[in-house]
Design a protein around this motif. Structure first.
Motif, short mmCIF file in Angstrom:
data_model
loop_
_atom_site.label_atom_id
_atom_site.label_comp_id
_atom_site.label_asym_id
_atom_site.label_seq_id
_atom_site.Cartn_x
_atom_site.Cartn_y
_atom_site.Cartn_z
N ARG A 289 0.83 -1.21 0.00
CA ARG A 289 0.00 0.00 0.00
C ARG A 289 0.86 1.26 0.00
O ARG A 289 0.58 2.22 -0.72
CB ARG A 289 -0.92 -0.03 1.22
N GLN A 290 1.94 1.26 0.77
CA GLN A 290 2.84 2.41 0.80
C GLN A 290 3.48 2.66 -0.57
O GLN A 290 3.54 3.79 -1.05
CB GLN A 290 3.91 2.20 1.86
N LEU A 291 3.95 1.59 -1.19
CA LEU A 291 4.60 1.74 -2.50
C LEU A 291 3.61 2.18 -3.57
O LEU A 291 3.93 2.99 -4.44
CB LEU A 291 5.25 0.41 -2.91
N LEU A 292 2.40 1.67 -3.51
CA LEU A 292 1.39 2.01 -4.52
C LEU A 292 0.93 3.46 -4.42
O LEU A 292 0.75 4.13 -5.43
CB LEU A 292 0.16 1.09 -4.36
N THR A 293 0.75 3.94 -3.19
CA THR A 293 0.13 5.25 -3.00
C THR A 293 1.13 6.38 -2.94
O THR A 293 0.74 7.55 -2.96
CB THR A 293 -0.73 5.25 -1.73
N GLN A 294 2.43 6.08 -2.85
CA GLN A 294 3.42 7.15 -2.71
C GLN A 294 4.33 7.28 -3.92
O GLN A 294 5.06 8.27 -4.04
CB GLN A 294 4.28 6.90 -1.47
N GLY A 295 4.33 6.32 -4.80
CA GLY A 295 5.25 6.37 -5.94
C GLY A 295 4.58 5.91 -7.22
O GLY A 295 3.36 5.69 -7.28
N ASN A 296 5.39 5.75 -8.24
CA ASN A 296 4.88 5.36 -9.56
C ASN A 296 5.31 3.97 -9.98
O ASN A 296 5.29 3.63 -11.16
CB ASN A 296 5.35 6.37 -10.60
N ALA A 297 5.72 3.14 -9.02
CA ALA A 297 6.13 1.78 -9.34
C ALA A 297 4.97 1.02 -9.96
O ALA A 297 3.81 1.18 -9.58
CB ALA A 297 6.62 1.07 -8.09
N SER A 298 5.27 0.17 -10.93
CA SER A 298 4.24 -0.63 -11.58
C SER A 298 3.70 -1.68 -10.62
O SER A 298 4.34 -2.01 -9.61
CB SER A 298 4.81 -1.31 -12.83
N ILE A 299 2.53 -2.21 -10.94
CA ILE A 299 1.94 -3.26 -10.11
C ILE A 299 2.89 -4.46 -10.05
O ILE A 299 3.05 -5.10 -9.01
CB ILE A 299 0.58 -3.70 -10.68
N THR A 300 3.55 -4.74 -11.17
CA THR A 300 4.49 -5.85 -11.21
C THR A 300 5.66 -5.62 -10.26
O THR A 300 6.06 -6.52 -9.51
CB THR A 300 5.03 -6.06 -12.64
N ASP A 301 6.19 -4.40 -10.26
CA ASP A 301 7.31 -4.09 -9.37
C ASP A 301 6.90 -4.20 -7.91
O ASP A 301 7.66 -4.70 -7.06
CB ASP A 301 7.84 -2.68 -9.65
#
Length: 333
Positions: A289-301
């Motif tokens: 959740r932190q990675l998804l909502t704070q950055g632009n990393a792909s779902i795969t990443d």
């Protein structure tokens, strides 16, 4: 005491140094409490003598006011284009919970020029993300707000991220929250003006200290197991937290802590009212959740970074826990 009273003393022997320029770069939704805590230390120091210790500047990315996290607008005195880093002793990037963590080219340029010219660089809340983005943190430690630690580590894996509430080096200063912003400024003050001034400011502001002193550079603030939990359970939680990208099996964990699987399950049931596997999954989903909502990393990443075997499996677990898909969660934030 002479330093505290020097404004009224006629025969002050304290050295008179030229004021140092300190600039605060205010980002949209910056933490107003963190900014004012840091600013308070410098303003208080200036009250101790007629000739100020510091010249203070506020800077926005563009013309116009900047909205703080409390909805209060601040009108900076300068824009990035007007700030000359060659004239600054310290330049501080002020972040906040809702500050968008994305590259800002003109801020990168300013920070690089400041670093080249020997200006000290600092950050509040998650401002260290922007220092790292500008490429001025190589060889330096820093800290960041716990909520942004996962994104920072994924984006800048080569940099050393501390779990301390503040990190103060000669050339870099960082604070992870509003609570530690004042201490960061006081440590920076000690570097430039010595212990007497910092202690005088502390006394005036009546800075509270814990009953059992703990050095500021080792105190933990990033998520850590509750100190009231049994030592064995805390060790297991630390193992889980350190192995989110490649989750350990229960057999591995059991071997590491010298407990049987059944003993581990009892610990989690008794103290956390959950199972080990469920808690481990929640830790990985929280990081996701932190990675998804704070950055632009792909779902795969994000899937790989949080130890899921496929995007399908990740999306299914995420939806079961949060009630929405990873894509929807990103859109909402």
């Amino acid at each position: 005491m002479k330093l505290r009273n020097q404004r009224l003393l006629q025969d002050v022997t304290c050295s008179r140094s030229a004021p140092l320029d300190v600039a605060f770069v205010l980002l949209e939704h910056f933490s107003l409490p963190a900014f004012t805590s840091g600013l308070d230390a410098l303003v208080t120091a200036n009250l101790l003598r007629d000739d100020p210790f510091y010249r203070l500047h506020t800077c926005g990315l563009n013309d116009g006011s900047v909205r703080s996290d409390l909805g209060i607008d601040i009108m900076p005195g300068l824009t990035l284009a007007e700030l000359d880093p060659a004239q600054c002793d310290l330049l501080i990037v002020c972040g906040g919970y809702r500050v968008m963590l994305e590259e800002i080219p003109k801020l990168n340029d300013l920070l690089r020029r400041a670093a080249q010219q020997g200006c000290r660089l600092g950050s509040l809340w998650n401002g260290s993300y922007f220092l790292a983005s500008a490429g001025v943190m190589e060889g330096h430690r820093c800290t960041i707000h716990p909520e942004n630690a996962a994104l920072f580590s994924e984006t800048f894996p080569a940099l050393e991220l501390s779990r301390a509430p503040l990190v103060v080096e000669e050339a870099r200063l960082s604070s992870a929250s509003a609570a530690s912003a004042l201490d960061m400024m006081l440590e920076g003050m000690r570097q430039r003006h010595g212990e007497d001034l910092a202690r005088s400011v502390e006394e005036i502001l009546a800075c509270e200290r814990p009953a059992t002193p703990s050095p500021w550079h080792v105190e933990q603030t990033l998520p850590a197991p509750d100190s009231h939990l049994p030592e064995a359970l805390r060790s297991i939680l630390e193992l889980m937290s350190s192995n989110l990208e490649e989750p350990l099996s229960m057999t591995d964990i059991s071997h590491c802590v010298s407990l049987s699987r059944r003993q581990i399950e009892r610990l989690f049931t008794r103290h956390l009212d959950t199972t080990p596997s469920r808690h481990y999954l929640e830790m990985r989903l929280t990081r996701a959740r932190q990675l998804l909502t704070q950055g632009n990393a792909s779902i795969t990443d994000v899937t790989v970074a949080c130890g899921f075997v496929s995007t399908t499996h990740f999306s299914h677990c995420f939806r079961d826990y949060f009630g929405m898909s990873p894509t929807r969660a990103r859109q909402r934030c």
